[in-house]
Design a protein around this motif. Structure first.
Motif, mmCIF file in Angstrom:
data_model
loop_
_atom_site.group_PDB
_atom_site.id
_atom_site.type_symbol
_atom_site.label_atom_id
_atom_site.label_comp_id
_atom_site.label_asym_id
_atom_site.label_seq_id
_atom_site.Cartn_x
_atom_site.Cartn_y
_atom_site.Cartn_z
ATOM 1 N N PRO A 1 12.000 2.582 1.138
ATOM 2 C CA PRO A 1 12.597 1.439 1.827
ATOM 3 C C PRO A 1 12.141 1.230 3.268
ATOM 4 C CG PRO A 1 14.120 3.276 1.852
ATOM 5 C CD PRO A 1 12.918 3.726 1.067
ATOM 6 N N PHE A 2 11.385 2.173 3.836
ATOM 7 C CA PHE A 2 11.022 2.072 5.248
ATOM 8 C C PHE A 2 9.511 2.100 5.441
ATOM 9 C CE2 PHE A 2 15.234 4.191 5.407
ATOM 10 C CZ PHE A 2 15.907 3.269 6.207
ATOM 11 N N LEU A 3 9.060 1.379 6.460
ATOM 12 C CA LEU A 3 7.687 1.498 6.940
ATOM 13 C C LEU A 3 7.708 1.357 8.450
ATOM 14 C CD1 LEU A 3 4.637 1.722 6.347
ATOM 15 C CD2 LEU A 3 4.564 -0.788 6.326
ATOM 16 N N PHE A 4 7.232 2.402 9.138
ATOM 17 C CA PHE A 4 7.142 2.419 10.602
ATOM 18 C C PHE A 4 8.473 2.042 11.256
ATOM 19 C CE2 PHE A 4 2.626 0.923 9.536
ATOM 20 C CZ PHE A 4 2.180 2.230 9.370
ATOM 21 N N GLY A 5 9.546 2.606 10.720
ATOM 22 C CA GLY A 5 10.856 2.410 11.336
ATOM 23 C C GLY A 5 11.566 1.138 10.950
ATOM 24 N N LYS A 6 10.999 0.363 10.037
ATOM 25 C CA LYS A 6 11.630 -0.891 9.633
ATOM 26 C C LYS A 6 12.097 -0.817 8.181
ATOM 27 C CE LYS A 6 8.953 -3.976 12.647
ATOM 28 N NZ LYS A 6 10.105 -4.556 13.368
ATOM 29 N N PRO A 7 13.326 -1.241 7.903
ATOM 30 C CA PRO A 7 13.766 -1.366 6.506
ATOM 31 C C PRO A 7 13.170 -2.630 5.907
ATOM 32 C CG PRO A 7 15.533 -2.055 7.970
ATOM 33 C CD PRO A 7 14.400 -1.601 8.852
ATOM 34 N N LEU A 8 12.373 -2.481 4.865
ATOM 35 C CA LEU A 8 11.688 -3.624 4.270
ATOM 36 C C LEU A 8 12.154 -3.803 2.830
ATOM 37 C CD1 LEU A 8 8.189 -2.974 5.882
ATOM 38 C CD2 LEU A 8 9.957 -4.572 6.640
ATOM 39 N N TRP A 9 11.291 -3.604 1.844
ATOM 40 C CA TRP A 9 11.700 -3.682 0.449
ATOM 41 C C TRP A 9 12.267 -2.331 0.015
ATOM 42 C CZ3 TRP A 9 7.776 -6.753 -3.034
ATOM 43 C CH2 TRP A 9 7.528 -7.999 -2.457
ATOM 44 N N HIS A 10 13.065 -2.336 -1.051
ATOM 45 C CA HIS A 10 13.517 -1.057 -1.597
ATOM 46 C C HIS A 10 12.333 -0.227 -2.083
ATOM 47 C CE1 HIS A 10 18.073 -1.522 -2.060
ATOM 48 N NE2 HIS A 10 17.665 -2.530 -1.303
ATOM 49 N N GLU A 11 11.296 -0.901 -2.578
ATOM 50 C CA GLU A 11 10.061 -0.215 -2.971
ATOM 51 C C GLU A 11 8.904 -0.859 -2.207
ATOM 52 O OE1 GLU A 11 7.822 2.688 -4.376
ATOM 53 O OE2 GLU A 11 9.987 2.593 -4.365
ATOM 54 N N THR A 12 8.874 -0.599 -0.897
ATOM 55 C CA THR A 12 7.871 -1.172 -0.001
ATOM 56 C C THR A 12 6.460 -0.735 -0.391
ATOM 57 O OG1 THR A 12 9.540 -1.116 1.760
ATOM 58 C CG2 THR A 12 7.266 -1.453 2.445
ATOM 59 N N ARG A 13 6.346 0.349 -1.101
ATOM 60 C CA ARG A 13 5.053 0.833 -1.586
ATOM 61 C C ARG A 13 4.296 -0.247 -2.364
ATOM 62 N NH1 ARG A 13 3.696 3.115 -6.597
ATOM 63 N NH2 ARG A 13 5.818 2.598 -7.188
ATOM 64 N N ILE A 14 5.014 -1.099 -3.076
ATOM 65 C CA ILE A 14 4.360 -2.116 -3.904
ATOM 66 C C ILE A 14 3.581 -3.111 -3.050
ATOM 67 C CG2 ILE A 14 4.734 -3.980 -5.579
ATOM 68 C CD1 ILE A 14 5.239 -1.205 -6.776
ATOM 69 N N PRO A 15 4.201 -3.818 -2.088
ATOM 70 C CA PRO A 15 3.408 -4.752 -1.278
ATOM 71 C C PRO A 15 2.387 -4.059 -0.376
ATOM 72 C CG PRO A 15 5.663 -4.634 -0.449
ATOM 73 C CD PRO A 15 5.653 -3.915 -1.758
ATOM 74 N N ILE A 16 2.683 -2.853 0.111
ATOM 75 C CA ILE A 16 1.686 -2.157 0.931
ATOM 76 C C ILE A 16 0.408 -1.957 0.136
ATOM 77 C CG2 ILE A 16 1.082 -0.033 2.136
ATOM 78 C CD1 ILE A 16 4.047 0.418 2.701
ATOM 79 N N PHE A 17 0.534 -1.393 -1.054
ATOM 80 C CA PHE A 17 -0.647 -1.060 -1.843
ATOM 81 C C PHE A 17 -1.423 -2.314 -2.221
ATOM 82 C CE2 PHE A 17 -3.063 0.651 -5.420
ATOM 83 C CZ PHE A 17 -3.449 1.894 -4.923
#
Length: 482
Positions: free
Chosen positions: A236-252
């Motif tokens: 749910p987090f990237l660089f201190g920000k709550p984003l998607w529950h599975e933020t891994r999906i849009p990052i990848f």
């Protein structure tokens, strides 16, 4: 079936990291010849009918005593030795492989034991660098500076992948644009390389069935992607920000995005129709080659070029080629949608849910595909990645949009029936599916635990420390205190 034979992340080192146009032409000739041979073997009934056979890959992080990424995978692997643990793209990531197993009987329990023991061995080995190992979708303490090119694992393969991926973009920077499911400010940044991919780690499940069953299993795997992401979300987090529950999906997806043509991280272009060979034919016709390394000493029937090219395409549900114990080639499924963590028990429970649900859903897949268009399945997938167990998705059999939790409630008994048909030991069916049931009942997956823990304490270092302690306890995430 060994996962290491199939992907750019796992494969053998290549000899160089720069290529001439002649290399690409030669590779495409080899690739076309191998693809035609694969189709010929398939049309003549020459693919293996072994199965059900399962495998597993787990990506994990090396972290230091301050819970920051520890870029020591080279010294770590030198000490550890062996083939079951290998390097990943960044110096702070590794990948663990389990032996293949039959799903019948106690196979999943043996896989569970192997993964648990390997994680313990990795943690003990990492301690020599004053580090440890953690399995989590995205690391809460990750800093933007950790994704610099200096953090890339030294390898011609990774250097070439980065170079060619950026060349295909014409040198244009990679943009990450991710909103927050909680509202407020999302995340936006640009990168000059593919290292943002290193912010994501996953659990990758392999499934090989008799050849005639693979199309149904592949399409069922696509349909199941949304509920699987929802129940397993852990990023749910990237660089201190709550984003998607599975933020891994849009990052990848965005880390390897191409400006035109089909994307290299994707759910694909449609359901499989007649045979999974068509996906490799699509690879040949529609995807530029990134790593044109041909080995003239290898026979076409080893499918070395297909494997290398396919390893630079990261379909969320990906077909892989291998060779079975009967000597025949096979095509198997790699289900890539679920993140690493939270506990080994949670991950094995996710595996049981997937394997059982695929088996049962495959029996009426034509109805499912007819009632759930591919485009709707895609919308479901991203809704589940964004909102986790709070998502609403379309489902077949009912016309209304449903809470994904309601879909999961239906999938658990379906998976139970499937696992019985596959011959899994009754005690394991109960152990793993009851874990999923209790996670669903409590609405506490890894993402929800992390979000609630941070809301309570407001400290990413404490969050990571508490997460690691709970992971080491072996308890499933629904039993973790906040």
């Amino acid at each position: 079936m060994r996962p290491a034979e199939d992907g750019v992340v796992m494969g053998e080192e290549i000899a160089r990291d720069h290529f001439a146009e002649a290399d690409f032409l030669k590779f495409r000739e080899h690739l076309a010849r191998e693809t035609a041979l694969l189709r010929k073997i398939q049309s003549e009934g020459g693919l293996s009918d072994e199965g059900p056979v399962i495998g597993l890959e787990l990506e994990a992080w090396l972290i230091d005593h301050n819970f920051f990424p520890a870029p020591h995978n080279q010294s770590f692997l030198d000490r550890l030795s062996g083939e079951s643990v290998v390097a990943e793209l960044s110096r702070f990531n590794i990948e663990i492989n389990t032996p293949i197993e039959e799903i019948a009987g106690e196979g999943l329990a043996r896989m569970h034991d192997h993964l648990s023991e390997t994680m313990r061995r990795c943690a003990s080995n990492a301690n020599e660098d004053v580090d440890t190992v953690i399995a989590i979708g995205t690391l809460p303490t990750l800093r933007e500076g950790d994704l610099s090119i200096d953090m890339m694992t030294p390898s011609n393969r990774y250097a070439a992948l980065n170079q060619e991926a950026m060349r295909r973009r014409g040198g244009a920077p990679i943009s990450l644009e991710i909103d927050s499911c909680r509202g407020g400010v999302g995340f936006s940044a640009t990168y000059q390389n593919v290292m943002a991919e290193a912010a994501t780690t996953s659990l990758q499940l392999h499934l090989q069935l008799a050849d005639e069953k693979m199309v149904a299993a592949y399409n069922a795997s696509l349909i199941l992607s949304a509920p699987l992401v929802a129940i397993s979300a852990n990023a749910p987090f990237l660089f201190g920000k709550p984003l998607w529950h599975e933020t891994r999906i849009p990052i990848f997806e965005q880390a390897l995005a191409q400006p035109t043509g089909l994307q290299r991280v994707t759910l694909g272009t449609g359901y499989a129709k007649d045979h999974l060979v068509e996906l490799f034919e699509e690879n040949l016709s529609d995807y530029p080659v990134l790593l044109p390394m041909c080995d003239d000493s290898k026979d076409d029937a080893e499918f070395a070029c297909i494997k290398l090219h396919n390893g630079t395409l990261w379909r969320w549900v990906r077909p892989l080629i291998g060779h079975s114990s009967d000597g025949k080639p096979h095509i198997r499924i790699e289900q890539r949608v679920m993140p690493a963590g939270p506990s080994v028990l949670d991950m094995m429970a996710n595996a049981a849910l997937y394997f059982g649900a695929v088996e049962e859903m495959s029996r009426y897949i034509d109805t499912a595909v007819a009632e759930l268009p591919f485009e709707t399945m895609q919308v479901n997938f991203y809704a589940a990645a964004r909102d986790g167990l709070n998502a609403h998705i379309d489902w077949f059999g009912k016309s209304a949009v449903r809470p994904v939790a309601s879909v999961l409630e239906d999938l658990i008994p379906l998976a139970e029936s499937g696992l019985r048909k596959l011959g899994m030991a009754e005690r394991l069916i109960d152990k793993y599916l009851s874990t999923v049931s209790m996670r669903l009942e409590s609405r506490q997956n890894g993402a929800n635990w992390q979000l609630e823990q941070f809301d309570r304490h407001g400290d990413f270092h404490r969050l990571t420390a508490d997460y690691l302690a709970n992971q080491r306890s072996g308890l499933p995430v629904h039993e973790w205190p906040n």
